[in-house]
Structure formats: C-alpha cells, structure tokens
Design an enzyme around this catalytic site. Sequence first.
Site, PDB file in Angstrom:
ATOM      1  N   GLU A 194       3.667  -5.772   7.108  1.00  0.00           N
ATOM      2  CA  GLU A 194       2.831  -4.777   7.798  1.00  0.00           C
ATOM      3  C   GLU A 194       3.144  -4.682   9.283  1.00  0.00           C
ATOM      4  O   GLU A 194       3.069  -3.600   9.880  1.00  0.00           O
ATOM      5  CB  GLU A 194       1.345  -5.105   7.611  1.00  0.00           C
TER       6      GLU A 194
ATOM      7  N   GLU B 100      -0.613  -9.265  -1.246  1.00  0.00           N
ATOM      8  CA  GLU B 100      -2.064  -9.503  -1.131  1.00  0.00           C
ATOM      9  C   GLU B 100      -2.725  -9.433  -2.512  1.00  0.00           C
ATOM     10  O   GLU B 100      -3.640 -10.193  -2.816  1.00  0.00           O
ATOM     11  CB  GLU B 100      -2.692  -8.485  -0.169  1.00  0.00           C
TER      12      GLU B 100
ATOM     13  N   ALA C 236       0.864  -1.180   0.000  1.00  0.00           N
ATOM     14  CA  ALA C 236       0.000   0.000   0.000  1.00  0.00           C
ATOM     15  C   ALA C 236       0.902   1.231   0.000  1.00  0.00           C
ATOM     16  O   ALA C 236       2.074   1.140   0.360  1.00  0.00           O
ATOM     17  CB  ALA C 236      -0.871  -0.024   1.253  1.00  0.00           C
TER      18      ALA C 236
ATOM     19  N   GLY D 152       0.469  -5.107   0.665  1.00  0.00           N
ATOM     20  CA  GLY D 152      -0.628  -5.077  -0.299  1.00  0.00           C
ATOM     21  C   GLY D 152      -0.214  -5.633  -1.658  1.00  0.00           C
ATOM     22  O   GLY D 152      -1.065  -6.094  -2.429  1.00  0.00           O
TER      23      GLY D 152
HETATM   24  N1  3HC Z   1       4.616   3.502   0.186  1.00  0.00           N
HETATM   25  C1  3HC Z   1       5.122   4.728  -0.104  1.00  0.00           C
HETATM   26  N2  3HC Z   1       6.416   4.951  -0.384  1.00  0.00           N
HETATM   27  C2  3HC Z   1       7.236   3.888  -0.371  1.00  0.00           C
HETATM   28  C3  3HC Z   1       6.779   2.588  -0.072  1.00  0.00           C
HETATM   29  C4  3HC Z   1       5.390   2.413   0.214  1.00  0.00           C
HETATM   30  N3  3HC Z   1       4.880   1.210   0.483  1.00  0.00           N
HETATM   31  N4  3HC Z   1       7.816   1.746  -0.139  1.00  0.00           N
HETATM   32  C5  3HC Z   1       8.900   2.481  -0.464  1.00  0.00           C
HETATM   33  N5  3HC Z   1       8.551   3.773  -0.608  1.00  0.00           N
HETATM   34  C6  3HC Z   1       9.425   4.888  -1.002  1.00  0.00           C
HETATM   35  C7  3HC Z   1      10.504   5.156   0.046  1.00  0.00           C
HETATM   36  O1  3HC Z   1      10.044   6.040   1.033  1.00  0.00           O
HETATM   37  C8  3HC Z   1      11.622   5.751  -0.791  1.00  0.00           C
HETATM   38  O2  3HC Z   1      11.293   7.088  -1.021  1.00  0.00           O
HETATM   39  P1  3HC Z   1      12.464   8.194  -1.133  1.00  0.00           P
HETATM   40  O3  3HC Z   1      13.334   7.738  -2.237  1.00  0.00           O
HETATM   41  O4  3HC Z   1      11.711   9.447  -1.382  1.00  0.00           O
HETATM   42  O5  3HC Z   1      13.162   8.179   0.215  1.00  0.00           O
HETATM   43  C9  3HC Z   1      11.484   5.025  -2.128  1.00  0.00           C
HETATM   44  O6  3HC Z   1      10.147   4.477  -2.145  1.00  0.00           O
HETATM   45  C10 3HC Z   1      12.461   3.873  -2.307  1.00  0.00           C
HETATM   46  O7  3HC Z   1      12.409   3.039  -1.165  1.00  0.00           O
HETATM   47  P2  3HC Z   1      13.737   2.493  -0.467  1.00  0.00           P
HETATM   48  O8  3HC Z   1      14.730   3.579  -0.336  1.00  0.00           O
HETATM   49  O9  3HC Z   1      13.304   1.773   0.766  1.00  0.00           O
HETATM   50  O10 3HC Z   1      14.251   1.476  -1.578  1.00  0.00           O
HETATM   51  P3  3HC Z   1      14.866   0.033  -1.424  1.00  0.00           P
HETATM   52  O11 3HC Z   1      15.129  -0.439  -2.794  1.00  0.00           O
HETATM   53  O12 3HC Z   1      15.951   0.040  -0.393  1.00  0.00           O
HETATM   54  O13 3HC Z   1      13.697  -0.880  -0.798  1.00  0.00           O
HETATM   55  C11 3HC Z   1      11.499  -1.801  -0.590  1.00  0.00           C
HETATM   56  C12 3HC Z   1      12.535  -1.115  -1.515  1.00  0.00           C
HETATM   57  C13 3HC Z   1      12.011  -3.180  -0.158  1.00  0.00           C
HETATM   58  C14 3HC Z   1      10.229  -1.940  -1.362  1.00  0.00           C
HETATM   59  C15 3HC Z   1      11.307  -0.938   0.693  1.00  0.00           C
HETATM   60  O14 3HC Z   1      11.038   0.389   0.281  1.00  0.00           O
HETATM   61  C16 3HC Z   1      10.181  -1.367   1.580  1.00  0.00           C
HETATM   62  O15 3HC Z   1      10.362  -2.248   2.400  1.00  0.00           O
HETATM   63  N6  3HC Z   1       9.000  -0.699   1.465  1.00  0.00           N
HETATM   64  C17 3HC Z   1       7.893  -0.884   2.346  1.00  0.00           C
HETATM   65  C18 3HC Z   1       7.175  -2.144   2.084  1.00  0.00           C
HETATM   66  C19 3HC Z   1       5.988  -2.271   3.018  1.00  0.00           C
HETATM   67  O16 3HC Z   1       6.083  -2.083   4.203  1.00  0.00           O
HETATM   68  N7  3HC Z   1       4.845  -2.612   2.440  1.00  0.00           N
HETATM   69  C20 3HC Z   1       3.665  -2.794   3.212  1.00  0.00           C
HETATM   70  C21 3HC Z   1       2.919  -1.533   3.223  1.00  0.00           C
HETATM   71  S1  3HC Z   1       1.528  -1.609   4.311  1.00  0.00           S
HETATM   72  C22 3HC Z   1       0.355  -2.413   3.421  1.00  0.00           C
HETATM   73  O17 3HC Z   1       0.597  -2.854   2.336  1.00  0.00           O
HETATM   74  C23 3HC Z   1      -0.992  -2.461   4.076  1.00  0.00           C
HETATM   75  C24 3HC Z   1      -1.914  -3.428   3.395  1.00  0.00           C
HETATM   76  O18 3HC Z   1      -1.870  -4.673   4.026  1.00  0.00           O
HETATM   77  C25 3HC Z   1      -3.320  -2.917   3.417  1.00  0.00           C
END
Ligand code: 3HC
Length: 693
Positions: free
Chosen positions: A128, A108, A66, A105
């Site tokens: 999450e 998912e 998400a 997400g």
């Molecule tokens: N939403 C918004 N922005 C995100 C994002 C997300 N899910 N994931 C990454 N970004 C952004 C980062 O803030 C970063 O922004 P910046 O360059 O402006 O600082 C940019 O994308 C690149 O991210 P990273 O620097 O972390 O890049 P990496 O290549 O090191 O890692 C990644 C990539 C493994 C995808 C890592 O970003 C990550 O772990 N992201 C989060 C994943 C996550 O937690 N997903 C679950 C979200 S909650 C959800 O899905 C709820 C659902 O169940 C309803």
Amino acid sequence: MADGAGVVTLERDGEIGIVTVDSPPVNALSAAVRDGIAGRIREASADDGIRAIVLLCAGRTFIAGADISEFGKPPKGTPLNLMIDTIESAPKPVVAAIHGTALGGGLETALGAHYRVAVPSAKVGLPEVKLGLIPGAGGTQRLPRVVGAKRALEMITSGEQVPARAAQESGLIDAIVEEGKLREGAVAFARTVVAEARPLRKVRDLTDKIEAAKAEPGLFDAFRQANARKFRGFEAPEGCIKAIEAAMTLPFDEGLRAERAIFEPLMAGTQSKAQRYVFFAEREARKVPDLPDSTPTLPVESVGIVGAGTMGGGIAMNFLNAGIPVTIVEAKKENLERGLATIRKNYEATAAKGRLKPADVETRMNLLTGSLEMADLGRQDLVIEAIFENMELKKETFAKLDQVAKPGAILASNTSYLNVDEIAAATGRPESVIGMHFFSPANVMRLLEVVRAEKASKEVVATAMKLGPKIGKLAVLVGVCHGFVGNRMLAERQREANRLVEEGAMPWDVDRVLYEFGLPMGPFAMSDLAGLDIGWSRETSKGETLREKLCEMDRRGQKTGAGFYDYDASRTAKPSELVERLVLDHSKAKGIERRAFTDEQILERLIFPMINEGAKILEEGKALRASDIDMVWITGYGWPVYRGGPMFYADTVGARTVLARMEEWESEIGPEFKPSELLRRKAASGEQFTGAA
Ligand code: 3HC
C-alpha cells in the site's frame, strides 16, 4: 449477482468447504468479491457437514489487493474489514491457500484466516505504501502480531514482496505445500487441523510479539532515523510507522480505528492520488494503439554495442544482467580495456555490497566480448550505437553497420537529441532503425525512451517496447524531435535555471527549491556531479557563461573539489562566496538589475515552461499520452512519484494558472514562453491533461 456468487463459489471436498475466488485478472477485492467471500464463509460456517474451510483463488494469483479502480468512488458492498472479520470470527478453522501474490488487502484477508499455506513460488506483501497509503484493513495491526514490530515496519514501509519460504521463517506462512498442488495440499492441511483439533488461531488475539516489542521502546524512532532519507517527502511511511506503533499500545479494535484514522486522509490526499495514477500510468505506457499484443516481434538473443564509454558500458550491463550475450566494439584498444574494466568494477562493487554473488560477476563477464572490429557485429540480433553525440559520426557508424549487420538486425541509436530519421537515412534499411535512449547511469535508471523513427517497421518498434521489461526498464514510446520527451523538457528547465541566477537567485536557491519539491538534486549540483567541463575546452571557451567562467578557473565540479559549490574532503557541498561574487559580477556585466525571488516564483519559472513544452509535445503527437510524459520524468529524472509527474502536477495547480504565468512571461521576457494551443484549450475548458488529479 448481488451476493458475489458469480465470482466466489463454495463447494465441498468431504468435510472441507472450499471457497474459490475467480475474478480475473488478479482477483482484486471488488465489491462482488468482498460480498462473495463474506457470503460463502457464512454459508460454510452454517453448514454442519463442513468442519474446516479453505480459501483459494483461481487463475494466476491469490488476491492481489483491494480493487484500486474502486478507490475514490462511493463505497459499495461489504466493507473489507467486515469481510475479514467474518473470516476471523468463523466458528471453524479457515485456511488461506496462497499462490502467485497475496498483496495488500489480499494478504490482509489471509491474515484474517486462522492458518496460511502457500506454494514455494508464492509471494506476500503489503505494498500500500507504494500507492501512498497504509494497509487499511487490519494489516498494520495483524502483521506485527505475527512477525513482530521490526519486521512489520520493514515490510509495510517498503512494500516488499516476501517469498513464501522467507515468510514461513518469520511465521507468516504456516506450511509450504507442493508447487502445482495447492488445493490438495491446503485440503490436507485443513484435515490435519481438524484431526488434531487445533485451536482457532485468531491473529487479533496473539500477544507475544507485541510484548517482545514493548521491551524495545527505542525501536520506532531508530527506524525513523535510519530511513529518513528514503522516506523524504512521502506522507505514507510515517503513517505506516504510527499505525504499527498503535498496534503496540492499543487493544486490537482501537488499533483498527487508529489505522482507519490514518488511512482515510491519505486516501483523500494528493500524494496517494498521484501514486495510484502512476500505478496505472506505468501499465498504460506499455500499450501502443497501432501495435496490438499480436504484433510479431523479432528475437533478441544477442546484442552488439558500439562504444565502450560510460553509456555503452551501462547499456551492456542491462543485457548481461538478463543473460543476453553482448559484444562491445571500440575504436581504440585502451578505451576498450578501460570500458570492460569499468563494467567489471561496477559488478564487483555490487558484489562487495552483498547484492550480487561473486560467481554471478563471472557469469555476467563471461557473456561479454570486447572487440576493435565493427566486422564483429555481423551476428547480433540488435546493435546499439552509443558513441559521441555528433550527427556526422553517427551517420558514418550507421553506414558501416549497414554493411556488417546481418539482414533483419535491429539497428538502434542511443542518441539523446539527434534526428533518428536522418540517422536511419544513412542506411539502406531504415525500416530496421530506431532510437533506444537510455538514461544515465544506464544500468540504474529505469527509463528507456523508444524513439519511433518514421520508417521503422512495426515489428522493430514492438520488439524494442517488449525488450524494456526483459532488461528491467520501462519502455516509453516517443517521437522524433530535438531531445525527444525528457531532454526536450529538461532544456526548458535548464534555460530558466540559468536565467534565474542571472536575474537574482543563487545556484543553491534554485537547487534547494527543486530538492524540497522532491527531486534528488537541482541542476547546479547535478552539473557539479557530472563535471562542468563536459563539452568544454579551454581553446574554444568564450568565457561568456557562468559555466565557462568556472571551467576557466579550474572549478570543474566535484572532481576538482569546486564548481558551483565548494566541496570538502567528503564531497559535501557548501555555497561558495567566490561563486556568489562571480554571479553578481556576471549579472552586472550583462546589465541585469538583480531582484529577489520567492521559492514559489523559482519553482514556477522552472516547472511551468516544462509543462508548456509537455503540452506542445502532446500537440505534436511526440508522446502518446500525458501519462507517458509523466512516466518519463519519474523513471528517467527522479521526479517525485508522489507528485505524479509534470503533467499530473499541472492538473493539481490548474492549466489556467500555468497559462496566466506563461502569458505574463511571454510579454515580459520573450517568445520562448509562448503558450501552447493545447494549454490554452485546457485552460479554457477546465479539462485536465491526465484526468486523474
Ligand atoms: N486493483 C485493480 N486492478 C489491478 C490491481 C488492483 N489491485 N492489480 C492489478 N490490476 C490490474 C492491472 O491494472 C492490469 O490491468 P490491465 O491489464 O488492464 O493493464 C492487470 O490487473 C494485470 O496487472 P499487471 O499488468 O500489473 O500484472 P503482473 O502480473 O505484472 O502483476 C501484480 C500482478 C503483482 C498483482 C501487480 O498487478 C500489482 O502489484 N498489483 C497491485 C497490488 C497492490 O498494490 N495491492 C494493494 C492494493 S491497495 C489495498 O489493498 C488497500 C487495502 O489495504 C485496504
């Protein structure tokens, strides 16, 4: 575009419809992406020429989850659950084609597809929980139907990223396709599905793994018990477990409602807010305004370390783990041998636990050279000094390094408190000198304070900042001041901990309050662990402080079986009657009338002065931003991530409350509580330090 056509497209490859998401950087599920996927799947479903659909992503990764930046804002666009339902209900097979990371997400979404293929380098996971949440778009209901309850519990409560092949073994991925040929592989897979007239396999309808888990009713409680320590203080893991339990007992749609009922309060709560803030804070810490990404950096292909003590050895391990050769120099042969043996022992202990291959122990040790000669530090790109904390010794060492190190080598001090500018002035090349402050145990703790000395060149600072992630550390830039960010604030807490014990609390009261707040241990338990006699000697002891009195009684901490606490053979701590009497006598001797403290009073006295010091650090520009201070405390001192760090915590209690207490103590106790100007301004304006609480 309202229907997401700008970020999600549909094209045809013969009878296969290809839906491509292209929303850099990580294809997060923004409103436009959700609208786009639902829209294109509907269009492909209605197109009679299309017999199967491949869902693919452009760029570096499949959907990473998400869009976290949309959390907490009013909902827009197609809800995620509806989008996933559109995929699962499509009248023709949908194949998710995964590269990079399918997370949250994103996974998912892939679980809504009827089949999943991936390249070998892909990883999948539901992280999450790391954001203080549970998967909120069917993940807790679908994953156990695919991999079983036990594996789902492990994956969802840890948030781990599972490599494609392991995911295939657990049934989560149906086929692995050739690296770099995801589109071709996925299309070929979709054609096979069509040719073999395979059924539309909807995960929501799978029941065999649910039935298998029902035969093991004790599974959930056993899991809770086994992980109680790991989950301590966190709300989300229990939410994950409850949601997976619901998947075992409820029909799918009711399970989805149960998931939502757990998800929503977590999303609105402080813990998740804190953890989401930390996610962005960590990424923010890498950014230094006057060091853009284009700043040139210096190569670091070999490292020298002066000092083979606990710190020097721990620091060396970080580089060895990253495949960077290290030369470690000690003055005395026996100390060098002991230092090298400790490194080997640490690696062997890790190998014995199965976390390192025995062959890797040798690979790492082969990268390590011990020496008794400073002259052997003439070839390394970076030399880190990790000797005793004494300015004269450090200056001598840097003067020597200046003579032997090659031109352009970075010279770093691991000092915890001292003035790095003064150390740099002992060399003829202050532009090459910085602080690189590791935290004990240096091979474990993630924090690296990069201390920006006044004359250090931009290249040198940028190199140290970029080196952090290469050796598994979070580098946070700090300025020169006594104790930098972390230890400067810690000193405030330590002073108040000692004073609370003199004024009426017992050491174990102070420790308990901090432990219950979520820290791994309090200052007195920590002192016992480290040894009370660090920096103490019988000859110079004045017998004034409690610590000195304990040392004189040979109660020097865990290693002597007693310190602030008594320890049994298994090193379990017990409050000590002797220490209690000692504390009472100590207060009496100082003429202090002891009084009772509530837990809340103890917590405030320990933490508010730290916050005030954090505000001073910001005011003086010794940290770039409040969130950097929070990252220091989370990664260097075990501050509970669900409380977001001291500055985020300040925002949850309010600057006004902190200020009121500081003013009270300033007039009652002394000038060390003088509120910082920044704290006053925040209290007056009602603004937050972090703007995120
Ligand atoms: N939403 C918004 N922005 C995100 C994002 C997300 N899910 N994931 C990454 N970004 C952004 C980062 O803030 C970063 O922004 P910046 O360059 O402006 O600082 C940019 O994308 C690149 O991210 P990273 O620097 O972390 O890049 P990496 O290549 O090191 O890692 C990644 C990539 C493994 C995808 C890592 O970003 C990550 O772990 N992201 C989060 C994943 C996550 O937690 N997903 C679950 C979200 S909650 C959800 O899905 C709820 C659902 O169940 C309803």
